[in-house]
Enzyme design. Sequence first.
Site, PDB file in Angstrom:
ATOM      1  N   SER A 156       0.824  -1.540   0.284  1.00 50.23           N
ATOM      2  CA  SER A 156       0.055  -0.115   0.448  1.00 50.23           C
ATOM      3  C   SER A 156       1.133   1.346  -0.009  1.00 50.23           C
ATOM      4  O   SER A 156       0.897   2.363   1.098  1.00 50.23           O
ATOM      5  CB  SER A 156      -0.770  -0.148   1.049  1.00 50.23           C
ATOM      6  OG  SER A 156      -1.469  -1.013   1.290  1.00 50.23           O
ATOM      7  N   ARG A 171       8.552   6.173  -3.918  1.00 55.68           N
ATOM      8  CA  ARG A 171       8.606   6.979  -2.193  1.00 55.68           C
ATOM      9  C   ARG A 171       7.786   5.778  -1.180  1.00 55.68           C
ATOM     10  O   ARG A 171       6.475   5.316  -1.493  1.00 55.68           O
ATOM     11  CB  ARG A 171       7.733   8.095  -2.702  1.00 55.68           C
ATOM     12  CG  ARG A 171       6.275   8.132  -2.661  1.00 55.68           C
ATOM     13  CD  ARG A 171       6.069  10.025  -2.361  1.00 55.68           C
ATOM     14  NE  ARG A 171       4.146   9.739  -2.683  1.00 55.68           N
ATOM     15  CZ  ARG A 171       3.434  10.091  -3.714  1.00 55.68           C
ATOM     16  NH1 ARG A 171       4.707  10.055  -4.851  1.00 55.68           N
ATOM     17  NH2 ARG A 171       2.622  10.547  -3.291  1.00 55.68           N
ATOM     18  N   ASP A 209      -3.759  -1.392  -2.208  1.00 54.33           N
ATOM     19  CA  ASP A 209      -4.616  -1.778  -1.684  1.00 54.33           C
ATOM     20  C   ASP A 209      -5.806  -1.213  -1.816  1.00 54.33           C
ATOM     21  O   ASP A 209      -7.181  -1.529  -1.933  1.00 54.33           O
ATOM     22  CB  ASP A 209      -4.535  -1.517  -0.115  1.00 54.33           C
ATOM     23  CG  ASP A 209      -4.169  -0.167   0.385  1.00 54.33           C
ATOM     24  OD1 ASP A 209      -4.405   0.534  -0.463  1.00 54.33           O
ATOM     25  OD2 ASP A 209      -4.137   0.430   1.383  1.00 54.33           O
TER      26      ASP A 209
END
Length: 535
Positions: A156, A171, A209
Amino acid sequence: MALTSATQRLVAQFEYTDENVNIGVKEFLRQIDEGLHKSGTSMSQIPTYVTAVPNGTEKGLYLAVDLGGTNLRVCSVRLNGDNTFSLTYNKSPIPKLLMVAKSSQELFKFIAEHIAVFIKEHHYDHYEHHIRRRETMSSPEGFRDEHIFRLGFTFSFPVQQVGINKGFLIRWTKGFDIPDAIGKDVCALLQEEIDRLHLPVKVAALVNDTVGTLMARSYTSPGKTGALLGAIFGTGTNGAYIEKLSNIKKDMEGEYDTSTGEMVINTEWGSFDNQLNVLPTTTYDIKLDQESVNPGIQMFEKRVSGMFLGEILRIVLVSLLQDESIPLFHDDNSSHNDWKSTTSIAAQSGMFKKWGLDSAIMSVAALDNTPDLGTLRLELDSQLDVYSPSLEDAHAFKAIAAAIARRAARLSAVAVGAIVLQSGKLTDPAFAGEPIDVGVDGSLVEHYPHFRTMMYEALKAIDGIGEAGAERIRIGIAKDGSGVGAALIALVAASMEKKRPTTIEWLAQMRSEASLKTLKEVDSAVEQEAEETAA
Ligand code: BGC
């Protein structure tokens, strides 16, 4: 009085009017479009290469790992093929140390170890079978077996996906900060650790997710069309939606099927408006951002998601505590306090520590509507070491917390409303009267009282949606969405593994997976095959 007026002043600062909502939606639509045209925009609009959503008839047993912001869940999902599924899972908190470790290997090792525990606990037959097979080294036919679990990896965080099981980390978010993983393929990092433990598991699919939530919602909610949007309002926030291929103007490296004319886009809306063109910004938002591990990034998320709401509230309350003219959590003698004891706040209270105020207490505050706010006051005592808080303290806490949460819900509506408008479904005669389905998951939307109601209020105020449009938007919880969705994508991936390996390929693959003991056997098998081919 001083506390009441300070509270009113603060509540006003978090107000996010209908007009603000509409300005937000316009900018959101602009940034959606910008992200569809080029890379490097604040909202990444990542193509996922998923070009269809399930219809509920899919079947099979798959493994899924869900690395969220707070917990790691390892699950196995049995898709029954009739819109239902059964799920078994183990959940463990992710140790804070691993979130900011020097090397990401520790994190991926932790995940692999939990997969091992899960398989041994819940699928010992697979595990044992695999060990036996490794020891006996049977035929290529045997190796290519169903006993290798296909695993959907729900990761996620923003990832530049280049294939169904390959993606490079862009990132970290949600407080994670492990620099050496940036730019690496997270599936390969996980597979390496799985192989180190010799587990019968192949990382078959990489899923955000939100994409998982969208898949799961489409699997479980039968309708003429699948869900439009999967969204998470939990520790972090994000959404994935179905976009027309013709609207995606930027280059896409990977291969994909064009037959549906659509593709799921992971918006990474947590970074909507990092440049702060329209996002509401108080001094407390600024302080939170400056003290975060990623200043200037995830600016929408920092105003919306569960990880940050408690921290905004804490920063606001500390500013009040620092003002001596305002009697918060403090009185000079017991006559000021309806509990007849002097109020104080302990020096070691979480209130004085970064992240020391868990957003969950905001739900307690919103739920407590008793005249003396007794539950909240007990919670302030037990969670935040506020000794004997007064009714006024509890009122101030409740009002400020509610204002912060309400702003979050209305900002969430900006994102959902903009995606609905982007889809054009409200005005498309082909969808006339059809519900527009939105699957949501996450602690905030699930546990904060009336979060969805507050979203609907804002949705009604959006130009182009209005009351009638809002009624067609069906926002439903997609519980366990990310696990089930990952399983569904692992299924798609498994069906893509059509090409059967030749014996040589099989042996090469085996060699890379085999332990030192079995390597010798692989070598002699290769030699034998070479001799046979030569003969
Ligand atoms: C991440 C997203 C994720 C969301 C919800 C954000 O911080 O960037 O990739 O979907 O959290 O978990």
